[in-house]
Design an enzyme around this catalytic site. Structure first.
Site, mmCIF file in Angstrom:
data_model
loop_
_atom_site.group_PDB
_atom_site.id
_atom_site.type_symbol
_atom_site.label_atom_id
_atom_site.label_comp_id
_atom_site.label_asym_id
_atom_site.label_seq_id
_atom_site.Cartn_x
_atom_site.Cartn_y
_atom_site.Cartn_z
ATOM 1 N N ASP A 156 23.169 -3.416 13.425
ATOM 2 C CA ASP A 156 22.798 -2.271 14.259
ATOM 3 C C ASP A 156 21.283 -2.065 14.250
ATOM 4 O OD1 ASP A 156 25.525 -2.055 14.404
ATOM 5 O OD2 ASP A 156 25.666 -0.147 13.320
ATOM 6 N N TYR A 163 34.354 9.793 16.207
ATOM 7 C CA TYR A 163 35.814 9.817 16.090
ATOM 8 C C TYR A 163 36.520 11.041 16.665
ATOM 9 C CZ TYR A 163 34.540 6.222 12.765
ATOM 10 O OH TYR A 163 33.992 5.117 12.185
ATOM 11 N N SER A 209 30.348 5.746 8.764
ATOM 12 C CA SER A 209 30.933 6.684 9.730
ATOM 13 C C SER A 209 30.112 7.967 9.866
ATOM 14 C CB SER A 209 32.378 7.031 9.362
ATOM 15 O OG SER A 209 33.201 5.925 9.600
ATOM 16 N N GLU A 261 36.999 6.233 5.514
ATOM 17 C CA GLU A 261 37.310 5.540 6.759
ATOM 18 C C GLU A 261 38.744 4.995 6.789
ATOM 19 O OE1 GLU A 261 33.265 3.588 8.216
ATOM 20 O OE2 GLU A 261 33.423 3.689 6.051
ATOM 21 N N ARG A 296 28.372 -6.847 11.837
ATOM 22 C CA ARG A 296 27.761 -6.221 13.020
ATOM 23 C C ARG A 296 26.412 -5.706 12.586
ATOM 24 N NH1 ARG A 296 30.391 -1.276 14.200
ATOM 25 N NH2 ARG A 296 28.450 -0.301 13.626
ATOM 26 N N ASN A 352 27.069 -3.786 9.139
ATOM 27 C CA ASN A 352 28.442 -3.437 8.779
ATOM 28 C C ASN A 352 29.205 -4.730 8.596
ATOM 29 O OD1 ASN A 352 28.810 -0.350 9.139
ATOM 30 N ND2 ASN A 352 27.534 -0.994 10.846
ATOM 31 N N GLY A 394 34.283 -2.032 12.854
ATOM 32 C CA GLY A 394 35.486 -1.557 13.533
ATOM 33 C C GLY A 394 36.134 -2.692 14.319
ATOM 34 N N GLU A 421 21.112 -0.892 10.162
ATOM 35 C CA GLU A 421 22.070 -1.203 9.107
ATOM 36 C C GLU A 421 22.967 -2.339 9.530
ATOM 37 O OE1 GLU A 421 25.424 1.154 8.399
ATOM 38 O OE2 GLU A 421 25.547 1.961 10.407
HETATM 39 N N1 LIG Z 1 16.112 6.957 11.218
HETATM 40 C C1 LIG Z 1 16.913 7.357 12.218
HETATM 41 N N2 LIG Z 1 16.383 7.699 13.425
HETATM 42 C C2 LIG Z 1 17.182 8.090 14.441
HETATM 43 N N3 LIG Z 1 18.519 8.200 14.354
HETATM 44 C C3 LIG Z 1 19.102 7.892 13.174
HETATM 45 C C4 LIG Z 1 18.336 7.439 12.058
HETATM 46 N N4 LIG Z 1 19.188 7.193 11.044
HETATM 47 C C5 LIG Z 1 20.416 7.471 11.498
HETATM 48 N N5 LIG Z 1 20.384 7.915 12.774
HETATM 49 C C6 LIG Z 1 21.555 8.349 13.576
HETATM 50 O O1 LIG Z 1 22.651 8.561 12.700
HETATM 51 C C7 LIG Z 1 23.706 7.625 12.950
HETATM 52 C C8 LIG Z 1 24.380 7.220 11.663
HETATM 53 O O2 LIG Z 1 23.443 6.659 10.779
HETATM 54 P P1 LIG Z 1 23.648 5.222 10.119
HETATM 55 O O3 LIG Z 1 22.436 4.931 9.313
HETATM 56 O O4 LIG Z 1 23.993 4.243 11.151
HETATM 57 O O5 LIG Z 1 24.858 5.482 9.112
HETATM 58 P P2 LIG Z 1 26.418 5.085 9.163
HETATM 59 O O6 LIG Z 1 26.571 3.957 8.191
HETATM 60 O O7 LIG Z 1 27.120 6.289 8.696
HETATM 61 O O8 LIG Z 1 26.749 4.663 10.563
HETATM 62 C C9 LIG Z 1 23.017 6.502 13.727
HETATM 63 O O9 LIG Z 1 23.936 5.802 14.521
HETATM 64 C C10 LIG Z 1 21.986 7.285 14.550
HETATM 65 O O10 LIG Z 1 22.594 7.940 15.645
HETATM 66 MG MG LIG Z 2 25.776 3.292 11.730
#
Ligand SMILES: Nc1ncnc2c1ncn2[C@@H]1O[C@H](COP(=O)(O)OP(=O)(O)O)[C@@H](O)[C@H]1O
Ligand SMILES: [Mg+2]
Length: 356
Positions: free
Chosen positions: A291, A249, A176, A15, A289, A307, A311, A305
């Site tokens: 999510d 991105y 990301s 990142e 943040r 953060n 950002g 998750e």
């Molecule tokens: N269990 C899940 N069900 C539905 N969508 C998911 C799930 N896990 C991840 N995603 C999708 O993948 C994206 C990235 O996953 P995330 O766990 O937020 O990792 P990162 O830390 O890379 O943002 C999420 O914003 C969502 O769009």
């Molecule tokens: Mg995420």
């Protein structure tokens, strides 16, 4: 005398480029009446250099990382502080994961954001989930796999039994959407796992939730006895299959951001309650943040998750959600620096030696 704020940016993570944009925005918005900004670029090899920013550099969307600046070496004695406070604007590995925070603790410098513990557990999606679950908050069902220790021949069936398909595969420690895959049927699972295991030795497989993606900004309460402050929720609607790296991105139209999110008053309260409790469960300090997912059918909420260095570009959700909640970008930065100084002061009062 102005407070000298070192803004650390770049870093040894996937990142790096996002950080250059976040930090450009942070530097532009730091209150110049109060603060003297000391920009410190961290290149991809990990070298820290003091960086002179021209007018043109300061006006640009993205900060420069030059290799010719004088190296900035952090004294660990804490005696003659070269800066008064550090604002780490480095996302991901070696910036957001507690390692940098540990270095700053050793140097006895105040710094913005979460401490070592919350940074580290916030970065590890599995440990974060365990704490969140322990706090009675809802998480998406998952399996954690260790490289070289999972049953390669049985895993597709195990996932089918425990989670079903589609599922998501993701490195425990990344960001990301790097290494994140949506797996639609068992035949795609091993390839997705192999890719995720390139980024971490622990990988999560999660049940895929058909969900709206809701985010909230959390800020430590300036009153140490007070509850964390939570912004209005925002919503991200990716135009891709999910909120992938490309959607984040590369594709300008990869996602629509809506602040405040279209939620009922009750849903908003529920989201804010989860965010506040999640911040506490993870021992959050300064900012984060949070999510969430909201199931499109059942309306159920899930923690996804956290953060801890979100950002910070001028269009990023963290500052935008605060703006929509009545706290402007510059005021937000002032709060964060003040929280950093206050925490350092509280910690400095602790006894480190014990005499009978
Ligand atoms: N269990 C899940 N069900 C539905 N969508 C998911 C799930 N896990 C991840 N995603 C999708 O993948 C994206 C990235 O996953 P995330 O766990 O937020 O990792 P990162 O830390 O890379 O943002 C999420 O914003 C969502 O769009
Ligand atoms: Mg995420």
């Amino acid at each position: 005398m102005k407070i000298r704020v070192a803004v650390l940016y770049g870093g040894k993570s996937g990142e790096h480029e996002v950080s250059l944009r976040s930090a450009a925005s942070v530097i532009r918005h730091l209150d110049s009446k109060r603060y003297e900004v000391i920009p410190i670029a961290v290149d991809k090899a990990g070298r820290w250099s003091l960086t002179e920013l021209s007018e043109k550099d300061r006006a640009a969307e993205s900060l420069p990382v030059r290799s010719n600046g004088p190296e900035f070496v952090l004294p660990l004695s804490g005696a003659a502080r070269p800066v008064d406070v550090v604002f780490p604007v480095i996302h991901g590995t070696f910036g957001e994961d507690g390692t940098l925070q540990g270095l700053l603790e050793l140097a006895d410098l105040p710094y913005v954001g979460c401490g070592v513990l919350a940074s580290a557990v916030g970065m590890d999606k599995e440990v974060a989930k365990r704490l969140i679950q322990g706090a009675g908050l809802p998480i998406v069902p998952y399996l954690a796999l260790r490289k070289d220790a999972y049953a390669r021949d049985k895993v597709a069936a195990q996932v089918g039994e425990k989670l079903g398909y589609p599922c998501f595969v993701k490195p425990a420690n990344a960001g990301s959407s790097v290494g994140v895959h949506k797996v639609k049927d068992p035949s795609q699972l091993l390839a997705a796992l192999d890719d995720s295991f390139r980024y971490d030795t622990k990988v999560l497989v999660e049940k895929a939730i058909a969900a709206r993606e809701v985010e909230l900004s959390v800020l430590e309460n300036p009153d140490p006895a007070g509850e964390p402050l939570v912004s209005v929720p925002g919503e991200i609607t990716p135009s891709h299959e999910f909120y992938s790296y490309e959607a984040k991105y590369l594709d300008e139209k990869g996602a629509a951001l809506l602040i405040p999110a279209k939620l009922t008053a009750e849903q908003t309260q529920r989201a804010q309650d989860i965010a506040r409790r999640a911040f506490r469960a993870l021992e959050g300090e300064g900012m984060a943040r949070v999510d969430l997912f909201v199931d499109r059918v059942s309306g159920d909420f899930y923690f996804n998750e956290v953060n801890t260095i979100p950002g910070f570009t001028s269009i990023s959700m963290y500052p935008k959600m605060w703006e929509a909640s009545g706290l402007g970008y510059s005021e937000l930065l002032t709060r964060l620096v003040e929280l950093a100084l206050a925490r350092h002061k509280r910690k400095a009062e602790l006894v480190r030696e014990f005499h009978v």
